[in-house]
Design a protein around this motif. Structure first.
Motif, PDB file in Angstrom:
ATOM      1  N   THR A  82      11.172  -4.366  -6.759  1.00 24.47           N
ATOM      2  CA  THR A  82      10.275  -3.723  -7.714  1.00 24.47           C
ATOM      3  C   THR A  82      10.404  -2.199  -7.656  1.00 24.47           C
ATOM      4  O   THR A  82      10.339  -1.610  -6.578  1.00 24.47           O
ATOM      5  N   TYR A  83      10.566  -1.603  -8.826  1.00 24.25           N
ATOM      6  CA  TYR A  83      10.628  -0.142  -8.940  1.00 24.25           C
ATOM      7  C   TYR A  83       9.481   0.335  -9.823  1.00 24.25           C
ATOM      8  O   TYR A  83       9.214  -0.246 -10.877  1.00 24.25           O
ATOM      9  N   LEU A  84       8.824   1.397  -9.374  1.00 26.82           N
ATOM     10  CA  LEU A  84       7.774   2.035 -10.170  1.00 26.82           C
ATOM     11  C   LEU A  84       8.268   3.437 -10.495  1.00 26.82           C
ATOM     12  O   LEU A  84       8.504   4.234  -9.575  1.00 26.82           O
ATOM     13  N   ASN A  85       8.458   3.690 -11.768  1.00 24.60           N
ATOM     14  CA  ASN A  85       8.990   4.989 -12.209  1.00 24.60           C
ATOM     15  C   ASN A  85      10.161   5.444 -11.331  1.00 24.60           C
ATOM     16  O   ASN A  85      10.166   6.537 -10.771  1.00 24.60           O
ATOM     17  N   ASP A  86      11.136   4.546 -11.212  1.00 19.55           N
ATOM     18  CA  ASP A  86      12.405   4.810 -10.510  1.00 19.55           C
ATOM     19  C   ASP A  86      12.317   4.940  -8.997  1.00 19.55           C
ATOM     20  O   ASP A  86      13.273   5.355  -8.354  1.00 19.55           O
ATOM     21  N   VAL A  87      11.188   4.584  -8.428  1.00 19.72           N
ATOM     22  CA  VAL A  87      11.066   4.588  -6.966  1.00 19.72           C
ATOM     23  C   VAL A  87      10.915   3.128  -6.505  1.00 19.72           C
ATOM     24  O   VAL A  87      10.149   2.362  -7.091  1.00 19.72           O
ATOM     25  N   ASN A  88      11.679   2.777  -5.464  1.00 18.28           N
ATOM     26  CA  ASN A  88      11.580   1.424  -4.928  1.00 18.28           C
ATOM     27  C   ASN A  88      10.236   1.280  -4.196  1.00 18.28           C
ATOM     28  O   ASN A  88       9.981   1.952  -3.208  1.00 18.28           O
TER      29      ASN A  88
END
Ligand code: C5P
Length: 226
Positions: A82-88
């Motif tokens: 899962t990535y949130l705004n390109d952060v893992n």
């Protein structure tokens, strides 16, 4: 082979994702953890001062367009992280802080509308195993195979407690049991898309069932449909 949609719903910590991942791997299907998406939105709210003690519902709704959740396939793990705004955020979304807040965020209709739309898009080509709370009832009411998993709260909390301890998180059994039962209550009683068993779902109570037995059963159901 025919491609189908497999919807796995059920209570918290019933082992849905373990089974779903294994099933997807065996069938060569995509696996989608919809709970991870609700957790990622919750983490966004926490990181942006929209949910410290109280949830700023309106504030979060206003900023929903800024929340980008996606899965990036990890070859070693064999599923998407899962990535949130390109952060893992695969690890961060599994914390107790997120677990204690996610059901309130998941009860917001605007949040559900956004995520359900994205989930439907992911399943357009079929060949997907999706787990969550409303997959067989709301996201894909026409899914070819629906499962509803359950087990006693104590057994579920014990499994989750061991899992969290293995990950090095400092929690007590009582805290985990409370989280599991609180989430089940909120998830089953919310107005929008409450957790209910789809009429045509196969119920699997795995209180006394090993992982392999569960898997064999579900795999056989799937193979009959493909
Ligand atoms: O599956 P998991 O336990 O990670 O889900 C976390 C929470 O996300 C659930 O307790 C529920 O509040 C919410 N959820 C939901 N609908 C889904 C999947 C998860 O409301 N389809």
């Amino acid at each position: 082979m025919k491609k189908i949609i497999i919807a796995i719903d059920g209570y918290s910590s019933t082992g849905k994702s373990t089974i779903a991942k294994r099933l997807a791997k065996e069938l060569g299907y995509i696996y989608v953890d919809t709970g991870a998406m609700y957790r990622a939105v919750t983490l966004y709210a926490m990181n942006n001062d929209l949910y410290t003690d109280d949830l700023d519902r309106e504030g979060l709704i206003e900023r929903l367009d800024d929340v980008k959740v996606r899965f990036v396939f990890n070859d070693t793990l064999g599923y998407g992280e899962t990535y949130l705004n390109d952060v893992n955020v695969e690890e961060a979304i599994r914390s107790m802080d997120v677990s204690n807040r996610v059901s309130a965020v998941a009860a917001i209709s605007e949040v559900r509308k956004k995520l359900v739309k994205e989930q439907r898009a992911m399943g357009q080509e079929k060949g997907i195993v999706m787990d969550g709370r409303d997959v067989g009832t709301v996201v894909f009411p026409d899914a070819e195979l629906k499962l509803f998993m359950t087990a006693s709260p104590e057994i579920r909390a014990t499994r989750r407690y061991k899992e969290l301890l293995n990950k090095g998180q400092e929690v007590t059994f009582e805290e985990v049991l409370k989280n599991v039962t609180d989430r089940d209550y909120i998830d089953s009683h919310r107005k929008d898309s409450p957790l209910v068993r789809a009429k045509d779902a196969i119920v699997l109570d795995n209180s006394d069932m090993g992982k392999n037995e569960q898997f064999e059963r579900i795999y056989n159901h799937a193979m009959r449909m493909i």
